[in-house]
Write a protein that holds these residues in place. Structure first.
Motif, PDB file in Angstrom:
ATOM      1  N   VAL A 237      39.685  43.479  52.944  1.00 36.50           N
ATOM      2  CA  VAL A 237      40.965  44.085  52.554  1.00 36.50           C
ATOM      3  C   VAL A 237      41.355  43.621  51.149  1.00 36.50           C
ATOM      4  CG1 VAL A 237      43.444  44.136  53.024  1.00 36.50           C
ATOM      5  CG2 VAL A 237      41.824  44.379  54.903  1.00 36.50           C
ATOM      6  N   ALA A 238      41.213  42.310  50.898  1.00 38.37           N
ATOM      7  CA  ALA A 238      41.569  41.753  49.590  1.00 38.37           C
ATOM      8  C   ALA A 238      40.717  42.370  48.480  1.00 38.37           C
ATOM      9  CB  ALA A 238      41.405  40.235  49.605  1.00 38.37           C
ATOM     10  N   GLY A 239      39.413  42.527  48.725  1.00 33.51           N
ATOM     11  CA  GLY A 239      38.541  43.116  47.717  1.00 33.51           C
ATOM     12  C   GLY A 239      38.903  44.551  47.412  1.00 33.51           C
ATOM     13  N   ALA A 240      39.224  45.328  48.447  1.00 32.78           N
ATOM     14  CA  ALA A 240      39.605  46.723  48.243  1.00 32.78           C
ATOM     15  C   ALA A 240      40.926  46.826  47.487  1.00 32.78           C
ATOM     16  CB  ALA A 240      39.700  47.433  49.592  1.00 32.78           C
ATOM     17  N   LEU A 241      41.870  45.968  47.828  1.00 31.49           N
ATOM     18  CA  LEU A 241      43.161  45.989  47.130  1.00 31.49           C
ATOM     19  C   LEU A 241      43.015  45.570  45.677  1.00 31.49           C
ATOM     20  CD1 LEU A 241      45.413  44.459  49.936  1.00 31.49           C
ATOM     21  CD2 LEU A 241      45.546  46.789  49.046  1.00 31.49           C
ATOM     22  N   TRP A 242      42.138  44.603  45.424  1.00 31.05           N
ATOM     23  CA  TRP A 242      41.914  44.195  44.036  1.00 31.05           C
ATOM     24  C   TRP A 242      41.331  45.352  43.226  1.00 31.05           C
ATOM     25  CZ3 TRP A 242      43.587  39.711  41.945  1.00 31.05           C
ATOM     26  CH2 TRP A 242      43.179  39.432  40.631  1.00 31.05           C
ATOM     27  N   LEU A 243      40.440  46.108  43.843  1.00 33.33           N
ATOM     28  CA  LEU A 243      39.882  47.288  43.181  1.00 33.33           C
ATOM     29  C   LEU A 243      40.992  48.270  42.834  1.00 33.33           C
ATOM     30  CD1 LEU A 243      37.494  49.171  42.381  1.00 33.33           C
ATOM     31  CD2 LEU A 243      37.533  49.993  44.743  1.00 33.33           C
ATOM     32  N   ALA A 244      41.951  48.446  43.745  1.00 37.32           N
ATOM     33  CA  ALA A 244      43.043  49.384  43.496  1.00 37.32           C
ATOM     34  C   ALA A 244      43.907  48.952  42.322  1.00 37.32           C
ATOM     35  CB  ALA A 244      43.907  49.526  44.748  1.00 37.32           C
ATOM     36  N   THR A 245      43.985  47.652  42.076  1.00 39.89           N
ATOM     37  CA  THR A 245      44.777  47.184  40.933  1.00 39.89           C
ATOM     38  C   THR A 245      43.973  47.241  39.636  1.00 39.89           C
ATOM     39  OG1 THR A 245      44.124  44.856  41.239  1.00 39.89           O
ATOM     40  CG2 THR A 245      46.072  45.631  42.428  1.00 39.89           C
ATOM     41  N   ALA A 246      42.664  47.022  39.732  1.00 39.13           N
ATOM     42  CA  ALA A 246      41.822  46.982  38.530  1.00 39.13           C
ATOM     43  C   ALA A 246      41.193  48.334  38.205  1.00 39.13           C
ATOM     44  CB  ALA A 246      40.715  45.939  38.711  1.00 39.13           C
ATOM     45  N   ILE A 247      41.049  49.208  39.216  1.00 40.65           N
ATOM     46  CA  ILE A 247      40.441  50.535  39.117  1.00 40.65           C
ATOM     47  C   ILE A 247      38.920  50.462  38.912  1.00 40.65           C
ATOM     48  CG2 ILE A 247      40.433  52.775  37.941  1.00 40.65           C
ATOM     49  CD1 ILE A 247      42.980  52.178  39.476  1.00 40.65           C
ATOM     50  N   THR A 248      38.454  49.645  37.982  1.00 37.54           N
ATOM     51  CA  THR A 248      37.030  49.574  37.674  1.00 37.54           C
ATOM     52  C   THR A 248      36.300  48.647  38.652  1.00 37.54           C
ATOM     53  OG1 THR A 248      37.376  47.770  36.098  1.00 37.54           O
ATOM     54  CG2 THR A 248      37.404  50.022  35.240  1.00 37.54           C
ATOM     55  N   PHE A 249      35.026  48.977  38.907  1.00 37.28           N
ATOM     56  CA  PHE A 249      34.201  48.177  39.796  1.00 37.28           C
ATOM     57  C   PHE A 249      32.898  47.811  39.092  1.00 37.28           C
ATOM     58  CE2 PHE A 249      30.688  47.933  42.871  1.00 37.28           C
ATOM     59  CZ  PHE A 249      31.125  46.883  43.654  1.00 37.28           C
ATOM     60  N   GLN A 250      32.701  46.528  38.846  1.00 37.61           N
ATOM     61  CA  GLN A 250      31.450  46.000  38.321  1.00 37.61           C
ATOM     62  C   GLN A 250      30.933  44.960  39.316  1.00 37.61           C
ATOM     63  OE1 GLN A 250      33.000  44.792  34.366  1.00 37.61           O
ATOM     64  NE2 GLN A 250      31.350  46.070  33.515  1.00 37.61           N
ATOM     65  N   PRO A 251      29.744  45.175  39.870  1.00 34.63           N
ATOM     66  CA  PRO A 251      29.242  44.278  40.913  1.00 34.63           C
ATOM     67  C   PRO A 251      29.275  42.797  40.536  1.00 34.63           C
ATOM     68  CG  PRO A 251      27.861  46.222  40.770  1.00 34.63           C
ATOM     69  CD  PRO A 251      28.827  46.301  39.624  1.00 34.63           C
ATOM     70  N   LYS A 252      28.910  42.470  39.297  1.00 33.94           N
ATOM     71  CA  LYS A 252      28.853  41.058  38.922  1.00 33.94           C
ATOM     72  C   LYS A 252      30.225  40.399  38.970  1.00 33.94           C
ATOM     73  CE  LYS A 252      29.174  41.982  33.926  1.00 33.94           C
ATOM     74  NZ  LYS A 252      28.465  41.842  32.630  1.00 33.94           N
ATOM     75  N   THR A 253      31.275  41.192  38.836  1.00 34.57           N
ATOM     76  CA  THR A 253      32.636  40.653  38.915  1.00 34.57           C
ATOM     77  C   THR A 253      33.061  40.437  40.360  1.00 34.57           C
ATOM     78  OG1 THR A 253      33.279  41.713  36.837  1.00 34.57           O
ATOM     79  CG2 THR A 253      35.049  41.068  38.346  1.00 34.57           C
ATOM     80  N   TYR A 254      32.822  41.430  41.209  1.00 36.51           N
ATOM     81  CA  TYR A 254      33.300  41.362  42.588  1.00 36.51           C
ATOM     82  C   TYR A 254      32.427  40.487  43.482  1.00 36.51           C
ATOM     83  CZ  TYR A 254      36.822  44.884  41.639  1.00 36.51           C
ATOM     84  OH  TYR A 254      37.920  45.538  41.145  1.00 36.51           O
ATOM     85  N   PHE A 255      31.159  40.349  43.145  1.00 34.74           N
ATOM     86  CA  PHE A 255      30.271  39.499  43.939  1.00 34.74           C
ATOM     87  C   PHE A 255      30.092  38.126  43.307  1.00 34.74           C
ATOM     88  CE2 PHE A 255      29.117  43.717  45.479  1.00 34.74           C
ATOM     89  CZ  PHE A 255      29.004  43.507  46.840  1.00 34.74           C
ATOM     90  N   SER A 256      30.965  37.775  42.385  1.00 36.89           N
ATOM     91  CA  SER A 256      30.881  36.479  41.717  1.00 36.89           C
ATOM     92  C   SER A 256      31.332  35.363  42.656  1.00 36.89           C
ATOM     93  CB  SER A 256      31.754  36.469  40.465  1.00 36.89           C
ATOM     94  OG  SER A 256      31.836  35.172  39.921  1.00 36.89           O
ATOM     95  N   VAL A 257      30.644  34.224  42.567  1.00 41.22           N
ATOM     96  CA  VAL A 257      30.996  33.072  43.398  1.00 41.22           C
ATOM     97  C   VAL A 257      32.365  32.499  43.022  1.00 41.22           C
ATOM     98  CG1 VAL A 257      29.966  31.293  41.937  1.00 41.22           C
ATOM     99  CG2 VAL A 257      30.010  30.972  44.421  1.00 41.22           C
ATOM    100  N   GLN A 258      32.905  32.939  41.886  1.00 45.97           N
ATOM    101  CA  GLN A 258      34.216  32.421  41.477  1.00 45.97           C
ATOM    102  C   GLN A 258      35.287  32.748  42.515  1.00 45.97           C
ATOM    103  OE1 GLN A 258      35.433  34.348  37.825  1.00 45.97           O
ATOM    104  NE2 GLN A 258      36.454  36.002  38.906  1.00 45.97           N
ATOM    105  N   TRP A 259      35.118  33.849  43.258  1.00 44.00           N
ATOM    106  CA  TRP A 259      36.131  34.201  44.259  1.00 44.00           C
ATOM    107  C   TRP A 259      36.173  33.182  45.381  1.00 44.00           C
ATOM    108  CZ3 TRP A 259      39.740  37.325  42.865  1.00 44.00           C
ATOM    109  CH2 TRP A 259      39.477  38.307  41.918  1.00 44.00           C
ATOM    110  N   THR A 260      34.996  32.754  45.822  1.00 39.49           N
ATOM    111  CA  THR A 260      34.982  31.708  46.841  1.00 39.49           C
ATOM    112  C   THR A 260      35.485  30.392  46.265  1.00 39.49           C
ATOM    113  OG1 THR A 260      33.166  32.753  48.048  1.00 39.49           O
ATOM    114  CG2 THR A 260      33.519  30.405  48.429  1.00 39.49           C
ATOM    115  N   ALA A 261      35.159  30.129  44.994  1.00 38.15           N
ATOM    116  CA  ALA A 261      35.666  28.910  44.351  1.00 38.15           C
ATOM    117  C   ALA A 261      37.191  28.925  44.317  1.00 38.15           C
ATOM    118  CB  ALA A 261      35.105  28.793  42.938  1.00 38.15           C
TER     119      ALA A 261
END
Length: 353
Positions: A227-251
């Motif tokens: 849910v959080a990932g989908a909502l973040w997409l709605a705020t950013a509009i753009t989707f780049q895999p390296k951004t959304y699958f980055s380990v920084q989110w877990t960090a």
């Protein structure tokens, strides 16, 4: 002297006041877009998403003992499936939550083999799953590799309508997920989750369904992070895999939970708020911002291992959103020395799992 029966306490006057306060805050947040600037609405939406991320990772690791460094896989998949569903013609706002349901469904087969791993093996195994999923998403021609794509179907809505709608969806999602998690942890399943965390073999010996309970928690955390990932997409509009699958989110999730208080319901919320404030004030400093986050996490790990809320709860007996029990002696109970023990003198002021 006859034995004194202890008082088993769950709610307190403070917790009841806190419940009322939470309800009032949610009402105020619901009407806030009418008074906030566009930038403030966007920032508050980000805060709601951070709370979801912190609460889900805390549920998995803090309460369930399943420490993962690969939860970004569900964050990225939540955004990816939203892109795919919207491209197939589904309303973009509906696709945000349908994608999270799909993430939850995908997490089920993943749990079949991941939950066989223990401790560090599980943590690294989840990171491997995230890396492999990232590579697979890159193969999708719609995504165009690391070039990425956009949720272009949202552009049919004017900016103010889109911003307010995403804000309310994020607020509703945060409220619903916290309520579900709170109810789960306060019930028998919550007791089973904490028993498994403390001693899996002992929990199994008293009849706890270890695998099923862990799988339920795993899927819930995956759904929430989706849910959080989908909502973040709605705020950013753009989707780049390296951004959304980055380990920084877990960090970020780990930072929020460690600072706020791992294994406490309030700690995840407090940690998300602190992270949000730090990002708002210092996010523009670039690499120093990341260094500061790492140093802060290290200091808390060494000096306040239970986090801010965990330390306050331990020292001041604060219990606002309680998911456990507390044992207290009755008023004027006689101790073993023949002295009177007041109500405030508890057998333990720490919450019982």
């Amino acid at each position: 002297m006859s034995a004194v029966s202890p008082i088993i306490e769950r709610g307190t006057a403070a917790s009841r006041v806190a419940g009322t306060g939470v309800a009032a805050i949610i009402v105020l947040l619901a009407i806030a877009p009418q008074f906030l600037s566009a930038g403030a609405v966007d920032r508050m939406t980000a805060l709601f998403i951070y709370v979801i991320l912190a609460a889900m990772w805390n549920a998995l690791a803090g309460f369930g003992g399943l420490v993962s460094v690969g939860q970004q896989v569900f964050f990225g998949l939540g955004a990816y499936f939203a892109i795919r569903l919207a491209n197939a013609g589904l309303n973009p706002f509906i696709s945000l939550f349908v994608s999270a349901v799909i993430v939850g469904m995908v997490s089920w087969p993943i749990s079949l083999f991941m939950l066989r791993l223990k401790n560090g093996e599980f943590a690294i195994g989840m990171w491997v799953i995230a890396a492999l999923t990232h590579l697979l998403v890159n193969l999708d021609r719609l995504i165009q590799g690391e070039t990425g794509t956009s949720l272009i179907s949202l552009n049919v809505y004017d900016a103010s309508t889109r911003r307010a709608t995403v804000y309310w969806l994020a607020l509703a999602a945060m409220t619903a997920l916290l309520a579900i998690l709170f109810g789960l942890l306060r019930g028998s399943t919550g007791a089973a989750i904490r028993a498994i965390r403390d001693n899996e073999d002992a929990a199994a010996s008293v009849g706890v369904r270890v695998t099923g309970t862990k799988r339920l928690l795993f899927v819930l955390a995956a759904f929430g992070i989706g849910v959080a990932g989908a909502l973040w997409l709605a705020t950013a509009i753009t989707f780049q895999p390296k951004t959304y699958f980055s380990v920084q989110w877990t960090a970020y999730m780990i930072f929020m939970v460690l600072v706020g208080g791992i294994g406490t319901f309030e700690g995840a919320i407090l940690g998300a708020l602190l992270f949000f404030l730090i990002e708002t004030w210092f996010g523009s400093t670039g690499v120093w911002y990341l260094i500061g986050l790492g140093a802060t996490a290290l200091v808390f790990s060494l000096l306040l291992p239970r986090g801010l809320w965990g330390t306050l709860e331990e020292r001041l007996c604060w219990r606002l959103l309680s998911v456990g029990y507390r044992v207290k002696l009755p008023v004027n109970a006689m101790d073993t020395t023949g002295e009177i023990t007041s109500l405030e003198q508890t057998i333990t002021s720490r919450e019982k799992a």
